[in-house]
Each structure stands twice: as C-alpha cells, then as structure tokens.
Scaffold this motif. Structure first.
Motif, PDB file in Angstrom:
ATOM      1  N   ILE A 112       0.835  -1.199   0.000  1.00 32.71           N
ATOM      2  CA  ILE A 112       0.000   0.000   0.000  1.00 32.71           C
ATOM      3  C   ILE A 112       0.876   1.257   0.000  1.00 32.71           C
ATOM      4  O   ILE A 112       0.379   2.364  -0.149  1.00 32.71           O
ATOM      5  N   ARG A 113       2.204   1.080   0.138  1.00 28.92           N
ATOM      6  CA  ARG A 113       3.116   2.239   0.211  1.00 28.92           C
ATOM      7  C   ARG A 113       3.487   2.779  -1.156  1.00 28.92           C
ATOM      8  O   ARG A 113       3.864   3.930  -1.291  1.00 28.92           O
ATOM      9  N   PHE A 114       3.436   1.920  -2.181  1.00 32.07           N
ATOM     10  CA  PHE A 114       3.891   2.317  -3.512  1.00 32.07           C
ATOM     11  C   PHE A 114       2.736   2.289  -4.499  1.00 32.07           C
ATOM     12  O   PHE A 114       1.794   1.513  -4.353  1.00 32.07           O
ATOM     13  N   ASP A 115       2.854   3.125  -5.541  1.00 35.70           N
ATOM     14  CA  ASP A 115       1.881   3.065  -6.622  1.00 35.70           C
ATOM     15  C   ASP A 115       2.390   2.075  -7.653  1.00 35.70           C
ATOM     16  O   ASP A 115       3.404   2.318  -8.308  1.00 35.70           O
ATOM     17  N   GLY A 116       1.737   0.953  -7.745  1.00 41.89           N
ATOM     18  CA  GLY A 116       2.155  -0.084  -8.682  1.00 41.89           C
ATOM     19  C   GLY A 116       0.946  -0.709  -9.341  1.00 41.89           C
ATOM     20  O   GLY A 116      -0.193  -0.512  -8.915  1.00 41.89           O
ATOM     21  N   ASP A 117       1.201  -1.453 -10.395  1.00 41.90           N
ATOM     22  CA  ASP A 117       0.154  -2.187 -11.088  1.00 41.90           C
ATOM     23  C   ASP A 117      -0.561  -3.105 -10.099  1.00 41.90           C
ATOM     24  O   ASP A 117       0.089  -3.736  -9.270  1.00 41.90           O
ATOM     25  N   LEU A 118      -1.876  -3.180 -10.164  1.00 43.10           N
ATOM     26  CA  LEU A 118      -2.625  -4.089  -9.282  1.00 43.10           C
ATOM     27  C   LEU A 118      -2.414  -5.519  -9.777  1.00 43.10           C
ATOM     28  O   LEU A 118      -3.161  -6.027 -10.606  1.00 43.10           O
ATOM     29  N   ASP A 119      -1.359  -6.150  -9.271  1.00 44.88           N
ATOM     30  CA  ASP A 119      -0.989  -7.495  -9.705  1.00 44.88           C
ATOM     31  C   ASP A 119      -1.222  -8.501  -8.572  1.00 44.88           C
ATOM     32  O   ASP A 119      -2.178  -9.232  -8.553  1.00 44.88           O
ATOM     33  N   MET A 120      -0.301  -8.534  -7.608  1.00 40.71           N
ATOM     34  CA  MET A 120      -0.378  -9.370  -6.402  1.00 40.71           C
ATOM     35  C   MET A 120      -0.247 -10.867  -6.657  1.00 40.71           C
ATOM     36  O   MET A 120      -0.525 -11.676  -5.776  1.00 40.71           O
ATOM     37  N   ARG A 121       0.196 -11.257  -7.848  1.00 41.51           N
ATOM     38  CA  ARG A 121       0.381 -12.690  -8.107  1.00 41.51           C
ATOM     39  C   ARG A 121       1.725 -13.153  -7.564  1.00 41.51           C
ATOM     40  O   ARG A 121       2.762 -12.595  -7.924  1.00 41.51           O
ATOM     41  N   ASN A 123       2.737 -16.224  -8.170  1.00 45.42           N
ATOM     42  CA  ASN A 123       3.180 -16.936  -9.363  1.00 45.42           C
ATOM     43  C   ASN A 123       2.833 -16.071 -10.569  1.00 45.42           C
ATOM     44  O   ASN A 123       1.656 -15.900 -10.887  1.00 45.42           O
ATOM     45  N   GLN A 124       3.853 -15.524 -11.212  1.00 45.60           N
ATOM     46  CA  GLN A 124       3.625 -14.582 -12.313  1.00 45.60           C
ATOM     47  C   GLN A 124       2.952 -15.223 -13.526  1.00 45.60           C
ATOM     48  O   GLN A 124       2.497 -14.539 -14.426  1.00 45.60           O
ATOM     49  N   LYS A 125       2.865 -16.558 -13.536  1.00 45.89           N
ATOM     50  CA  LYS A 125       2.199 -17.251 -14.646  1.00 45.89           C
ATOM     51  C   LYS A 125       0.694 -17.382 -14.418  1.00 45.89           C
ATOM     52  O   LYS A 125      -0.040 -17.776 -15.314  1.00 45.89           O
ATOM     53  N   SER A 126       0.241 -17.078 -13.209  1.00 44.94           N
ATOM     54  CA  SER A 126      -1.194 -17.189 -12.911  1.00 44.94           C
ATOM     55  C   SER A 126      -1.985 -16.238 -13.792  1.00 44.94           C
ATOM     56  O   SER A 126      -1.538 -15.151 -14.136  1.00 44.94           O
ATOM     57  N   LYS A 127      -3.203 -16.667 -14.133  1.00 42.88           N
ATOM     58  CA  LYS A 127      -4.030 -15.868 -15.040  1.00 42.88           C
ATOM     59  C   LYS A 127      -4.723 -14.721 -14.321  1.00 42.88           C
ATOM     60  O   LYS A 127      -4.903 -13.645 -14.880  1.00 42.88           O
ATOM     61  N   ILE A 128      -5.149 -14.934 -13.098  1.00 49.72           N
ATOM     62  CA  ILE A 128      -5.949 -13.916 -12.404  1.00 49.72           C
ATOM     63  C   ILE A 128      -5.060 -13.029 -11.539  1.00 49.72           C
ATOM     64  O   ILE A 128      -4.368 -13.514 -10.638  1.00 49.72           O
ATOM     65  N   SER A 129      -5.086 -11.734 -11.828  1.00 51.09           N
ATOM     66  CA  SER A 129      -4.362 -10.745 -11.028  1.00 51.09           C
ATOM     67  C   SER A 129      -5.370  -9.940 -10.218  1.00 51.09           C
ATOM     68  O   SER A 129      -6.591 -10.058 -10.403  1.00 51.09           O
ATOM     69  N   ALA A 130      -4.863  -9.082  -9.341  1.00 46.58           N
ATOM     70  CA  ALA A 130      -5.735  -8.210  -8.551  1.00 46.58           C
ATOM     71  C   ALA A 130      -6.560  -7.308  -9.461  1.00 46.58           C
ATOM     72  O   ALA A 130      -7.722  -6.994  -9.176  1.00 46.58           O
ATOM     73  N   LYS A 131      -5.973  -6.897 -10.568  1.00 44.48           N
ATOM     74  CA  LYS A 131      -6.664  -6.029 -11.527  1.00 44.48           C
ATOM     75  C   LYS A 131      -7.926  -6.706 -12.068  1.00 44.48           C
ATOM     76  O   LYS A 131      -8.983  -6.085 -12.220  1.00 44.48           O
ATOM     77  N   GLU A 132      -7.807  -8.003 -12.377  1.00 43.91           N
ATOM     78  CA  GLU A 132      -8.969  -8.764 -12.884  1.00 43.91           C
ATOM     79  C   GLU A 132     -10.084  -8.791 -11.843  1.00 43.91           C
ATOM     80  O   GLU A 132     -11.260  -8.612 -12.157  1.00 43.91           O
ATOM     81  N   ALA A 200      -7.234  -9.032   1.586  1.00 36.12           N
ATOM     82  CA  ALA A 200      -8.385  -9.773   1.057  1.00 36.12           C
ATOM     83  C   ALA A 200      -8.194 -10.087  -0.423  1.00 36.12           C
ATOM     84  O   ALA A 200      -8.405 -11.227  -0.866  1.00 36.12           O
ATOM     85  N   ILE A 201      -7.773  -9.073  -1.184  1.00 37.26           N
ATOM     86  CA  ILE A 201      -7.598  -9.262  -2.633  1.00 37.26           C
ATOM     87  C   ILE A 201      -6.452 -10.233  -2.900  1.00 37.26           C
ATOM     88  O   ILE A 201      -6.552 -11.123  -3.749  1.00 37.26           O
ATOM     89  N   ARG A 202      -5.356 -10.084  -2.146  1.00 32.99           N
ATOM     90  CA  ARG A 202      -4.188 -10.955  -2.325  1.00 32.99           C
ATOM     91  C   ARG A 202      -4.514 -12.418  -2.038  1.00 32.99           C
ATOM     92  O   ARG A 202      -4.086 -13.324  -2.753  1.00 32.99           O
ATOM     93  N   ILE A 203      -5.279 -12.645  -0.984  1.00 34.58           N
ATOM     94  CA  ILE A 203      -5.666 -14.021  -0.633  1.00 34.58           C
ATOM     95  C   ILE A 203      -6.478 -14.641  -1.759  1.00 34.58           C
ATOM     96  O   ILE A 203      -6.284 -15.806  -2.115  1.00 34.58           O
ATOM     97  N   GLU A 204      -7.390 -13.858  -2.347  1.00 34.33           N
ATOM     98  CA  GLU A 204      -8.202 -14.360  -3.457  1.00 34.33           C
ATOM     99  C   GLU A 204      -7.335 -14.627  -4.689  1.00 34.33           C
ATOM    100  O   GLU A 204      -7.470 -15.679  -5.322  1.00 34.33           O
ATOM    101  N   VAL A 205      -6.450 -13.704  -5.021  1.00 36.54           N
ATOM    102  CA  VAL A 205      -5.577 -13.865  -6.200  1.00 36.54           C
ATOM    103  C   VAL A 205      -4.778 -15.164  -6.111  1.00 36.54           C
ATOM    104  O   VAL A 205      -4.696 -15.929  -7.076  1.00 36.54           O
ATOM    105  N   ASN A 206      -4.211 -15.422  -4.947  1.00 38.37           N
ATOM    106  CA  ASN A 206      -3.286 -16.558  -4.783  1.00 38.37           C
ATOM    107  C   ASN A 206      -3.914 -17.795  -4.160  1.00 38.37           C
ATOM    108  O   ASN A 206      -3.214 -18.771  -3.895  1.00 38.37           O
ATOM    109  N   GLU A 207      -5.237 -17.741  -3.913  1.00 37.65           N
ATOM    110  CA  GLU A 207      -5.953 -18.870  -3.294  1.00 37.65           C
ATOM    111  C   GLU A 207      -5.245 -19.337  -2.024  1.00 37.65           C
ATOM    112  O   GLU A 207      -5.096 -20.532  -1.770  1.00 37.65           O
ATOM    113  N   GLU A 208      -4.803 -18.377  -1.224  1.00 40.12           N
ATOM    114  CA  GLU A 208      -3.902 -18.697  -0.116  1.00 40.12           C
ATOM    115  C   GLU A 208      -4.500 -19.643   0.917  1.00 40.12           C
ATOM    116  O   GLU A 208      -3.806 -20.520   1.432  1.00 40.12           O
ATOM    117  N   LEU A 209      -5.764 -19.472   1.252  1.00 43.81           N
ATOM    118  CA  LEU A 209      -6.353 -20.332   2.284  1.00 43.81           C
ATOM    119  C   LEU A 209      -6.605 -21.741   1.751  1.00 43.81           C
ATOM    120  O   LEU A 209      -6.419 -22.725   2.476  1.00 43.81           O
TER     121      LEU A 209
END
Length: 298
Positions: A112-121, A123-132, A200-209
């Motif tokens: 949350i400190r930097f302005d960056g692309d909403l990615d959060m993957r 695994n960079q090969k994953s299809k779903i990013s935070a932006k999606e 919340a978004i990161r957990i969903e992107v990476n299916e962490e739970l």
C-alpha cells in the motif's frame, strides 16, 4: 536491502528438532534464510527440498549438493517430492505470507506504500491478477472476499463503490484503488483498513487459504514418526486454520469419536504458541504479527 528477513528463524528451525541425516522441506523458500539455517544443522547425508513459485526467489537458490529447489506451489508438496522419490520426511517448515522482497517491489502490487500495477500474483504465470478481480468480479463476490478475507464489516459499501467507479474508468494501480476508496479511509485508520483490503484481494488472487488447507491435509501422511511441522502465520485467518488442524485434523466441525469416546486426530501440538521477542520486532517490524505453531504425529 536484503531480499527477506527470516522471521522467528532460530525458533522455527529449533522446532524441527533436526536430525543430521534427516530429510526436510522448506515450502516457502523466499530469500533462503530458513533453508540456510536448516542446512547448517544437517550432516553430509541430510537433504533439504525447498518450494517457491515466485521466479524472483529462484535466483536465491543455494549451491549445495544437499539442496533441491522446486519452482512450484507448495500445495503440490507430495506430488513433487514423489517425483524426487521421497515419500516421507522428517520435518516441514512453512513461513506463510508475503516476502519483504514482494512487498518492496512496487510493480508487484502487494504494497500500500507504492503506486504499482494491481498485480499481487505470487506466481507470475497465474491468469488472475488483482486487476482482474477489482475490475471484473461482481459486487456480491467482491463484498464476500472483503468480508471473509479482509474481515471488513463495511464490505458491501466498499464493493458497491468499486463497482460504481470502475464504470467510469478501469482501476489499474494501487493508488487508483486508494483514491476510489478514500471516503472509507479516515487518517487515523487508513493504513490498517488499506492493509485489510489488500490482504483480502491478495488471498483471493493466490488462493492462499485453499493452498494452506491442501498443504496441511498432506502433512500427516508425509511425516515420519517423530517428524515435525513448523508453521509461521501472519494473520488470524491462517493461524486459525493451522491451530484447528493441529488440534482436530479438521478445518470445521469436530472429529468423530468411536464407541469408547476416542477420536483420531493425526497431529498433536508441540509446546506453546511462540511469538517474536520485542528485540526481533524492533529490528524487523514485519515480525510483529507472526505466530509460530509446532506439531508432530500423534
């Protein structure tokens, strides 16, 4: 800046009760801090396997004939260990969450400190990013994620605002999302609320739970007798799953009992909950929410 400061380094590796000729797994390799400590304690016949799906972490691979780095998600731990002809191990260590490197690289979109692309993957090969997720999920689904994974009581209002604003223009960066939700971010609590939203978004992107559950379910069949599990978690959602699985072998409900009133939990806890000392938190602020739980076969 170092890639990642390993949290509870000595305590988590001590908890593995390492045998010199044992086989161990570090499922969250990252900067290799825990792995290096494990290798220090292994003899020449010991073996350490490590997992990390992040391509950035692969650059930290350790040049040691006792070490094997597997560039995969640790939800597949048993499958890839079998590929290396390993059916049982003497200990497994997991340092859950996001590495310092991932937080500090603006373009990864974790911070949350930097302005960056909403990615959060991770695994960079994953299809779903935070932006999606932010731009395509329904209002109901967004609200559900923010409530379940961010534990935000006003999740419906947050989701409604995101859906309303994305109609005007796509929300593509961290600061754009922050701007969209500024009405919900009072100065005194801005950092905390944003951290919950990003979590919340990161957990969903990476299916962490889901990944954590799949991983834990494999542990009872993977550990040798007297083998150890050492898990460091950073938020209550993870810690509750780890604590509950160690106690009951389940993630919800209670274990069934036989006619004699005995239940058959596969694991038992070792010692008490361990948290970082004040000195470690002073040096590494990211350690402040860490909790270490240890277990062995029952």
């Amino acid at each position: 800046m170092s890639y990642h400061n390993a949290v509870l380094l000595q305590e988590s590796v001590d908890g593995l009760n390492i045998k010199e000729d044992g086989i161990y797994v570090d499922v969250t390799f990252g900067g290799g801090g825990h792995s290096k400590e494990i290798l220090k304690r292994l003899g020449k016949n010991g073996k350490l396997f490590a997992f990390d799906q992040d391509p950035d972490a692969i650059n930290n691979a350790i040049d040691d004939e006792r070490f094997v780095l597997i560039p995969e998600n640790f939800r597949y731990i048993s499958r890839f260990l079998r590929f290396h002809r390993i059916k049982k191990v003497d200990g497994v260590l997991a340092d859950l969450g996001v590495s310092s490197h991932q937080f500090d690289e603006a373009e990864r979109g974790f911070s949350i400190r930097f302005d960056g692309d909403l990615d959060m993957r991770m695994n960079q090969k994953s299809k779903i990013s935070a932006k999606e997720i932010i731009n395509n999920y329904s209002e109901e689904k967004l609200a559900e994620i923010l409530f379940l994974y961010g534990e935000l009581r006003n999740s419906r209002k947050l989701a409604r605002t995101i859906v309303h604003e994305r109609k005007n223009a796509p929300i593509e960066t961290s600061f754009q999302l922050k701007e969209v939700l500024k009405a919900f971010l009072p100065n005194a609590r801005e950092h905390k609320i944003l951290a919950q939203i990003f979590q919340a978004i990161r957990i969903e992107v990476n299916e962490e739970l889901e990944v954590l559950k799949e991983f834990l379910q494999q542990i009872p069949n993977l550990l040798n007798e007297e083998g150890r599990l050492s898990v460091i978690s950073y938020h209550s959602l993870e810690d509750r799953l780890v604590k509950r699985f160690i106690r009951t072998g389940l993630f919800e409900g209670e274990p069934e009992k036989d006619v004699f009133g005995n239940s058959n939990e596969p694991l038992k806890k070792v010692g008490k909950l361990i948290v970082p000392p004040k000195e470690e938190i002073k040096i590494n602020n990211r350690a402040r929410s860490a909790k270490l739980r240890l277990a062995t076969l029952k």
